[in-house]
Design an enzyme around this catalytic site. Structure first.
Site, PDB file in Angstrom:
ATOM      1  N   ASN A  56     -10.220  -9.376  38.397  1.00 39.77           N
ATOM      2  CA  ASN A  56      -9.401 -10.427  39.012  1.00 39.77           C
ATOM      3  C   ASN A  56      -9.952 -10.920  40.348  1.00 39.77           C
ATOM      4  OD1 ASN A  56      -7.792 -10.425  36.822  1.00 39.77           O
ATOM      5  ND2 ASN A  56      -6.101  -9.273  37.740  1.00 39.77           N
ATOM      6  N   CYS A  95       2.178 -17.729  27.293  1.00 41.39           N
ATOM      7  CA  CYS A  95       1.465 -16.474  27.541  1.00 41.39           C
ATOM      8  C   CYS A  95       2.377 -15.323  27.135  1.00 41.39           C
ATOM      9  CB  CYS A  95       1.125 -16.411  29.020  1.00 41.39           C
ATOM     10  SG  CYS A  95       0.473 -14.850  29.564  1.00 41.39           S
ATOM     11  N   ARG A 114       4.629 -18.538  32.976  1.00 41.85           N
ATOM     12  CA  ARG A 114       3.495 -18.726  33.876  1.00 41.85           C
ATOM     13  C   ARG A 114       3.161 -20.204  34.145  1.00 41.85           C
ATOM     14  NH1 ARG A 114      -1.075 -14.373  32.489  1.00 41.85           N
ATOM     15  NH2 ARG A 114      -1.574 -14.697  34.667  1.00 41.85           N
ATOM     16  N   ARG A 158     -10.765  -7.497  27.219  1.00 38.55           N
ATOM     17  CA  ARG A 158     -10.745  -8.558  28.230  1.00 38.55           C
ATOM     18  C   ARG A 158     -10.862  -7.990  29.635  1.00 38.55           C
ATOM     19  NH1 ARG A 158      -6.118 -12.897  27.398  1.00 38.55           N
ATOM     20  NH2 ARG A 158      -7.181 -13.578  29.277  1.00 38.55           N
TER      21      ARG A 158
HETATM   22  C1  EPZ Z   1      -2.817 -13.074  38.676  1.00 36.74           C
HETATM   23  O1  EPZ Z   1      -2.261 -13.989  37.744  1.00 36.74           O
HETATM   24  C2  EPZ Z   1      -3.579 -12.056  37.881  1.00 36.74           C
HETATM   25  N1  EPZ Z   1      -4.635 -12.732  37.129  1.00 36.74           N
HETATM   26  C3  EPZ Z   1      -2.637 -11.323  36.944  1.00 36.74           C
HETATM   27  O2  EPZ Z   1      -3.384 -10.305  36.302  1.00 36.74           O
HETATM   28  C4  EPZ Z   1      -1.544 -10.668  37.772  1.00 36.74           C
HETATM   29  O3  EPZ Z   1      -0.600 -10.081  36.892  1.00 36.74           O
HETATM   30  C5  EPZ Z   1      -0.839 -11.722  38.620  1.00 36.74           C
HETATM   31  O4  EPZ Z   1      -1.808 -12.421  39.438  1.00 36.74           O
HETATM   32  C6  EPZ Z   1       0.200 -11.134  39.566  1.00 36.74           C
HETATM   33  O5  EPZ Z   1      -0.403 -10.188  40.397  1.00 36.74           O
HETATM   34  C7  EPZ Z   1      -5.805 -12.955  37.701  1.00 36.74           C
HETATM   35  O6  EPZ Z   1      -6.029 -12.633  38.861  1.00 36.74           O
HETATM   36  C8  EPZ Z   1      -6.853 -13.603  36.891  1.00 36.74           C
HETATM   37  P1  EPZ Z   1       0.688 -15.554  39.838  1.00 36.74           P
HETATM   38  P2  EPZ Z   1      -1.647 -15.362  38.242  1.00 36.74           P
HETATM   39  O7  EPZ Z   1       0.355 -16.998  39.976  1.00 36.74           O
HETATM   40  O8  EPZ Z   1      -2.436 -15.841  39.401  1.00 36.74           O
HETATM   41  C9  EPZ Z   1       4.926 -17.598  39.014  1.00 36.74           C
HETATM   42  C10 EPZ Z   1      -4.043  -8.983  34.439  1.00 36.74           C
HETATM   43  O9  EPZ Z   1      -3.421  -8.205  33.668  1.00 36.74           O
HETATM   44  N2  EPZ Z   1       4.259 -18.900  39.272  1.00 36.74           N
HETATM   45  O10 EPZ Z   1       0.608 -14.704  41.057  1.00 36.74           O
HETATM   46  O11 EPZ Z   1      -1.545 -16.242  37.058  1.00 36.74           O
HETATM   47  C11 EPZ Z   1       4.425 -16.934  37.726  1.00 36.74           C
HETATM   48  O12 EPZ Z   1       5.084 -17.454  36.589  1.00 36.74           O
HETATM   49  C12 EPZ Z   1      -3.457 -10.317  34.860  1.00 36.74           C
HETATM   50  O13 EPZ Z   1      -5.163  -8.733  34.873  1.00 36.74           O
HETATM   51  C13 EPZ Z   1       5.003 -20.048  39.320  1.00 36.74           C
HETATM   52  O14 EPZ Z   1       6.243 -20.030  39.154  1.00 36.74           O
HETATM   53  O15 EPZ Z   1      -0.198 -14.899  38.697  1.00 36.74           O
HETATM   54  C14 EPZ Z   1       4.729 -15.487  37.999  1.00 36.74           C
HETATM   55  O16 EPZ Z   1       6.067 -15.218  37.678  1.00 36.74           O
HETATM   56  C15 EPZ Z   1      -2.284 -10.755  34.064  1.00 36.74           C
HETATM   57  N3  EPZ Z   1       4.371 -21.239  39.554  1.00 36.74           N
HETATM   58  C16 EPZ Z   1       4.516 -15.353  39.503  1.00 36.74           C
HETATM   59  O17 EPZ Z   1       4.568 -16.690  40.026  1.00 36.74           O
HETATM   60  C17 EPZ Z   1       3.033 -21.316  39.759  1.00 36.74           C
HETATM   61  O18 EPZ Z   1       2.511 -22.421  39.958  1.00 36.74           O
HETATM   62  C18 EPZ Z   1       3.179 -14.736  39.903  1.00 36.74           C
HETATM   63  O19 EPZ Z   1       2.133 -15.413  39.222  1.00 36.74           O
HETATM   64  C19 EPZ Z   1       2.277 -20.124  39.706  1.00 36.74           C
HETATM   65  C20 EPZ Z   1       2.905 -18.922  39.452  1.00 36.74           C
END
Ligand code: EPZ
Length: 421
Positions: free
Chosen positions: A23, A117, A122, A400
């Site tokens: 990540n 997803c 997400r 992955r």
């Molecule tokens: C990152 O995903 C990681 N992926 C995820 O790891 C990790 O679970 C997640 O951060 C939380 O720590 C990578 O780094 C590639 P977020 P990301 O945007 O960036 C909401 C793994 O298993 N949200 O921090 O996609 C969202 O729905 C993966 O390695 C909005 O509402 O996560 C979630 O509930 C899976 N609007 C929360 O925020 C937005 O525009 C956190 O999501 C963006 C996000």
């Protein structure tokens, strides 16, 4: 389709080396688009998601050397396409991170919306809201985000409504080439954001406040090439920590980044394990016959990461007493519960975000199905701890995000075999 056959019941014993962070690697690969000069990266893990990101970069006309012993050189001299297609973005959401870097460098880009997803809806609304605030015109047409600027993005004040790792990373990258200063309020504080900021600074960007919830970026006209070593994977580290606990093992983790998972080592000690940290080495010993239950709530950093929720649930499944696990980051990240129940775990959902776990003295091997990356690793841990043989289906999820997992487990005495159906 590949399956894993695991004969459980042996404590994991020995030492393994932690790989580079998935990540951290994915956003850093996306950020290499920001310069026309060559960028050399090391400690990049050889994973399916990394290969997907490299396929995307090559599809944009970017030259990359093959990944060799964790090292590769990327040169985005000139992009031949400014489109990130559905086929790649839908299989790996991190592809959406090329939006910020292409938009900042070329003033326009089209990126497919990622779609649904397994762990939650997400959305990417925070990314888009921020780019609009920076002066981009955003159109959603036929499942694609089309972003355009009439010149450069403008630095501005951005308030994130939710703490988002990807949203913070996308805006951070774009802001390095924007006109003026961008301040990201309510920014995510994850170590992978600090690693991205360090990489961007290495390319000549001016960034302050990464690791706090306010990040300030002063834009520049161009960035230059650099050499950078990616941080080690804190989620892989936490996964092997959980596996050591669940199997009552004794494991040394080398090349880890202990300061990035203090909440997790603290939880490990509450479970009853002896955990010592020296430099980049973590020693874990969990020889006690039953561990203590530890109730856990996942949060954004520096709390317990959602990416370790499933693995720590297995440890609670085998602890001596009752615990709860509350998932606050994603709304649908309990798909592993039904599979753990098939192995003999006693878990029920108190409400959609909280699971109650009554510890049992043993799990039994059986056939289970992986539903996402971290759910897969939790089933591997359950199978290693269980009596008898388990067969885990759909382990492409595991490929992955875990580099050479079978080899690493085998070197710790795990009896793991990959078979094809
Ligand atoms: C990152 O995903 C990681 N992926 C995820 O790891 C990790 O679970 C997640 O951060 C939380 O720590 C990578 O780094 C590639 P977020 P990301 O945007 O960036 C909401 C793994 O298993 N949200 O921090 O996609 C969202 O729905 C993966 O390695 C909005 O509402 O996560 C979630 O509930 C899976 N609007 C929360 O925020 C937005 O525009 C956190 O999501 C963006 C996000």
């Amino acid at each position: 389709m590949d399956e894993l056959r695991i004969r459980g019941g042996n404590p994991l014993v020995g030492e393994i080396s932690i790989s580079g962070s998935k990540n951290a690697s994915l956003p850093i690969l996306a950020a290499s688009i920001l310069t026309a000069a060559p960028v050399t990266l090391s400690n990049i893990p050889d994973l399916k998601d990394v290969r997907s990101m490299l396929d995307l970069l090559r599809g944009l006309g970017i030259e990359t050397t093959p990944l060799n012993a964790g090292k590769l050189t990327i040169q985005a001299a000139e992009l031949t396409s400014l489109v990130a297609p559905y086929e790649l973005v839908s299989t790996m959401r991190a592809s959406f991170l090329v939006l910020g870097s292409i938009l900042a460098r070329y003033g326009r880009v089209s990126v497919s919306l990622p779609g649904g997803c397994a762990i939650g809806t997400r959305p990417v609304d925070q990314h888009l809201k921020a780019f609009a605030k920076m002066g981009a015109k955003i159109d959603l047409i036929d499942g694609y985000v089309h972003a355009n600027t009439d010149g450069r993005l403008r630095g501005t004040e951005i308030e994130m409504d939710v703490v988002t790792v990807g949203g913070t990373q996308n805006v951070l990258m774009a802001a390095t080439l924007a006109d003026g200063t961008t301040v990201i309020h309510n920014a995510a504080r994850e170590p992978e954001i600090v690693d991205l900021a360090s990489f961007l600074r290495c390319m000549g960007a001016s960034i302050k406040g990464d690791g706090t919830n306010t990040i300030t970026v002063t834009g520049t006209d161009t960035l230059h090439g650099c050499e950078f070593q990616v941080m080690s994977d804190r989620i892989e580290t936490g996964t092997y920590l959980a596996a050591t606990l669940a199997t009552h093992g004794c494991v040394r983790l080398l090349n880890a980044n202990p300061s990035s998972l203090i909440a997790v080592t603290t939880a490990g000690r509450k479970f009853g394990a002896d955990i010592t940290v020296k430099g980049s080495t973590i020693d874990i010993s969990a020889r006690r016959s039953r561990l203590s239950p530890v109730s856990i709530t996942t949060t954004a950093y520096p709390g317990i990461p959602t990416d370790l929720q499933a693995q720590l649930m297995v440890v609670n499944c085998l602890a001596n007493g009752v615990s709860t696990i509350t998932e606050t980051v994603f709304e649908n990240r309990f798909m592993h519960i039904q599979e753990l129940v098939r192995m003999g775990a006693d878990i029920f959902l108190k409400n959609p975000t909280t699971a109650v776990i009554n510890g049992v003295s043993r799990l039994s091997g059986t056939r289970v199905m992986a539903t996402d990356l971290r759910a897969s690793s939790c089933l591997v841990i359950g199978a290693l701890a269980a009596q008898g043989e388990s067969i885990i289906g759909r382990i492409y999820h595991l490929d992955r995000g875990y580099e050479r997992m079978e080899d690493k487990l085998a070197s710790l005495g795990g009896v793991v075999e990959r078979t094809q159906t």
